[in-house]
Every structure is written in C-alpha cells, then in structure tokens.
Design a protein around this motif. Sequence first.
Motif, PDB file in Angstrom:
ATOM      1  N   LYS A 201       0.833  -1.210   0.000  1.00 22.23           N
ATOM      2  CA  LYS A 201       0.000   0.000   0.000  1.00 22.23           C
ATOM      3  C   LYS A 201       0.865   1.256   0.000  1.00 22.23           C
ATOM      4  CE  LYS A 201      -4.063  -2.043   2.253  1.00 22.23           C
ATOM      5  NZ  LYS A 201      -4.906  -2.056   3.473  1.00 22.23           N
ATOM      6  N   LYS A 202       1.958   1.240   0.728  1.00 19.95           N
ATOM      7  CA  LYS A 202       2.835   2.406   0.780  1.00 19.95           C
ATOM      8  C   LYS A 202       3.463   2.686  -0.588  1.00 19.95           C
ATOM      9  CE  LYS A 202       5.319   3.095   4.644  1.00 19.95           C
ATOM     10  NZ  LYS A 202       4.668   4.169   5.412  1.00 19.95           N
ATOM     11  N   PHE A 203       3.846   1.634  -1.289  1.00 16.76           N
ATOM     12  CA  PHE A 203       4.399   1.832  -2.630  1.00 16.76           C
ATOM     13  C   PHE A 203       3.322   2.288  -3.616  1.00 16.76           C
ATOM     14  CE2 PHE A 203       8.077  -0.924  -1.386  1.00 16.76           C
ATOM     15  CZ  PHE A 203       9.083  -0.060  -1.783  1.00 16.76           C
ATOM     16  N   PHE A 204       2.217   1.596  -3.642  1.00 16.88           N
ATOM     17  CA  PHE A 204       1.200   1.872  -4.655  1.00 16.88           C
ATOM     18  C   PHE A 204       0.527   3.235  -4.468  1.00 16.88           C
ATOM     19  CE2 PHE A 204       0.927  -2.870  -5.365  1.00 16.88           C
ATOM     20  CZ  PHE A 204       1.320  -2.821  -6.690  1.00 16.88           C
ATOM     21  N   THR A 205       0.488   3.737  -3.270  1.00 15.05           N
ATOM     22  CA  THR A 205      -0.187   5.017  -3.035  1.00 15.05           C
ATOM     23  C   THR A 205       0.783   6.194  -2.972  1.00 15.05           C
ATOM     24  OG1 THR A 205      -0.126   4.726  -0.608  1.00 15.05           O
ATOM     25  CG2 THR A 205      -2.067   3.885  -1.787  1.00 15.05           C
ATOM     26  N   PHE A 213      12.106   8.092   0.122  1.00 12.30           N
ATOM     27  CA  PHE A 213      13.101   7.765   1.141  1.00 12.30           C
ATOM     28  C   PHE A 213      12.531   6.726   2.106  1.00 12.30           C
ATOM     29  CE2 PHE A 213      14.160  12.138  -0.135  1.00 12.30           C
ATOM     30  CZ  PHE A 213      15.496  11.974  -0.484  1.00 12.30           C
ATOM     31  N   ILE A 214      13.352   5.788   2.516  1.00 13.32           N
ATOM     32  CA  ILE A 214      12.983   4.809   3.535  1.00 13.32           C
ATOM     33  C   ILE A 214      14.017   4.932   4.652  1.00 13.32           C
ATOM     34  CG2 ILE A 214      12.597   2.374   4.045  1.00 13.32           C
ATOM     35  CD1 ILE A 214      11.874   1.915   1.159  1.00 13.32           C
ATOM     36  N   TRP A 219      10.273   2.793   8.355  1.00 12.58           N
ATOM     37  CA  TRP A 219       9.396   3.384   7.339  1.00 12.58           C
ATOM     38  C   TRP A 219       7.975   3.468   7.883  1.00 12.58           C
ATOM     39  CZ3 TRP A 219       7.826   0.939   2.000  1.00 12.58           C
ATOM     40  CH2 TRP A 219       7.489   1.953   1.107  1.00 12.58           C
ATOM     41  N   GLY A 220       7.843   4.014   9.087  1.00 13.11           N
ATOM     42  CA  GLY A 220       6.531   4.154   9.689  1.00 13.11           C
ATOM     43  C   GLY A 220       6.197   3.008  10.621  1.00 13.11           C
ATOM     44  N   LEU A 228      -6.930   3.501   0.249  1.00  7.40           N
ATOM     45  CA  LEU A 228      -6.603   3.174  -1.135  1.00  7.40           C
ATOM     46  C   LEU A 228      -7.304   4.126  -2.099  1.00  7.40           C
ATOM     47  CD1 LEU A 228      -6.807  -0.727  -1.112  1.00  7.40           C
ATOM     48  CD2 LEU A 228      -4.776   0.714  -0.892  1.00  7.40           C
ATOM     49  N   PRO A 229      -6.663   4.426  -3.229  1.00  2.00           N
ATOM     50  CA  PRO A 229      -7.301   5.240  -4.259  1.00  2.00           C
ATOM     51  C   PRO A 229      -8.390   4.442  -4.966  1.00  2.00           C
ATOM     52  CG  PRO A 229      -5.192   4.435  -5.037  1.00  2.00           C
ATOM     53  CD  PRO A 229      -5.293   4.019  -3.599  1.00  2.00           C
ATOM     54  N   PRO A 230      -9.271   5.115  -5.713  1.00  2.00           N
ATOM     55  CA  PRO A 230     -10.383   4.397  -6.372  1.00  2.00           C
ATOM     56  C   PRO A 230      -9.938   3.322  -7.351  1.00  2.00           C
ATOM     57  CG  PRO A 230     -10.758   6.776  -6.382  1.00  2.00           C
ATOM     58  CD  PRO A 230      -9.366   6.574  -5.901  1.00  2.00           C
TER      59      PRO A 230
END
Length: 342
Positions: A201-205, A213-214, A219-220, A228-230
């Motif tokens: 989810k972090k990559f795709f959004t 940066f990680i 990384w959180g 998530l986006p539509p």
Amino acid sequence: MTISLHKFCSRLCSCCSKPAQNTKKMADGEIAHRTVAVNGISMHVAEKGDGPVVLLIHGFPELWYAWRHQIVGLAGLGYRCVAPDLRGYGDTQVPGDVNDYTVFQIVGDLVALIDSLGQEKVLVVGHDWGAMLAWNLCLFRPDKVKALVALSVPFTPRNPARKTIESLRATYGDDYYICRFQEPGAIESEFARLGTSLVLKKFFTYRNPGPLFIPKEGWGSPSEQITLPPWLSEDDISYYESKFDKSGFTGGVNYYRCLDSDWELSAPWTGARVNIPAKFIVGDLDLTYNSLGAKDFIHKGGFKKYVPMLEDVVIMEGVGHFIMEEKPDEINAHIHEFIKKF
C-alpha cells in the motif's frame, strides 16, 4: 564486483527456450495461465487473445496482474497479450543468488520467452523496471522488437564516469530507497516488520513527485492505516499480498542490487542508441519524471538523441507512477494508437 561479460551475454541468445509446460486452459473470455521453461527457470505467464503478440513487462513491486486491464482491453482489440511474472516474482522461479538478477539474465528470459511463443518479433510494453528491461531488450536484441511503449521510465544512457549506486547515493543520500535496498537482508527485515500488505500500500499510493526515502530508523508504524485510491481495491492488494508472501521481496530487490553489475556489464553499449520505434508515457506526479535532470533529458533533446525513432512523449496530468492501473482506459488507447501502425 567483476562478472564475466561472456557468461551473461550468452543469456541473450535464442537457444535457451524450451517447450511450454503445465498449461492451464480456461474458458473463453478468461485470462489463461501457464508455466514456460525459459533460460534455466520456470516462468509463469498470463495471456489472452489472438493476433499480433504484445509482451507486457511489469515493474516493482508488481506482477503480471498489474496489466490486467491492458490484457483484457488489448485482447479485445485483436492482440495476443502475454504478461509474465519476471524472475523472482509471483509464480515464477526465484533464484537464490543475487547475480542471477542482472539485466542480461532477465533480458535473456524475455528473449527465450519470445522464442517460446514462436515469434521472431513482438510488440513490447514495459512499466518501471519493465520499461528499463524493455529499453535494454531493444538495445541488446533489436531483432526481437517491432515497437516499444515505455511507461514511467525513459531510456537512460550509461554514464561511463560514475557507477549507478555511487551516483544515486551522492545525489540523494543513504536513505534513498534504492540505496536502502543495497544491504542484503536489511530492507527485507523492514518489510517484514511492517507486513506485506502495508508495504504494498505504501508503494502503490506514493504520489509525492519528490524522491522516495525509507529511513533506517523505520518506514513508519505497522499500525499505519492507508486509504486506497479508487483505482486500487483491497482485493487487488490481497492478490499481490498472496504472491509476495509466497515469493518474498528479495527477488525484486535483487534487481536493484545488480545495478552496479549492470553498469559494468553494459560497458560495450556506452553511447549506444535504441533504434526501435518508441512511445513514452509518464504521469506528471511520477517520482521518476520529477527526479533530478529527468525533465530536461526528456524535453530538451537528450531523449530523442539516444532514441532517434522516438515518435511521441505523453505527459499525463495528475497521474502518479502506477499509470496503467490508475488510468487503464487512457493507457490502453495510447498503446493501441501507437502499436496499430506496426
């Protein structure tokens, strides 16, 4: 690290494909899945349609599934769409040695796959790492490609003065994601701490046009909630998650760990041009389009110099990195508009 050029160039020959095996035929209208023996590995392939072959090459952290909209859309327009899981991904074999992931190995897989399809030349569409591999396929084996549509990543000529990772570290620092990927096991541990679903989810959004940066401190939080986006559903994430839980991330990360090896091995192609008809499409929010020097290279003549048969550059407004999933209909139209000429 010095690696034999002859050893890896041998992967680009056309003698390494073997007959398909473990074919699963589905009912009409569905995407078929099968396993093909290519270049010493077992490769999972998704395909649909009849007609001219369109080879769809995914990036990181993706699978054949990233092309689901293109497979259906282009098959409906009269093409045979073939979308593999690249080595190290999904249901394709995951070799254990980092040296099994050089650009020559992976382009060798693609050449063998093309041969296994009974094709002399194919149309190629690539995204992210898939675009990089597609540019190199055109560079190393132009006899295999009719035309190319590259998404997100333009052709990058080799800089003989500086190795890739050295250059990236000097520009962006140690926390730049590609630099963080270099230490074996380190990023895998961070991804395990966060969990596969959250990592995906972090990559795709990610839609910040700046670099990714990680941080080494983390990384959180694993409890982070991401909306998530539509264009991306929880079911989509679940499919990706099921495959990365099986294969792990190491295979995909090893592509980045071979960047310096690729730099060494590709020395004979310093200054070489890609002489294949090409179209390039990128979103204006894509981190690659906004990386240092990218816009000048794309728009001020450098890109056209190294890809003299570049016919079109499309900048899609308000679109991020995962362009073919975010805007599938528009991407399908752009691809078809170009490839129908060949």
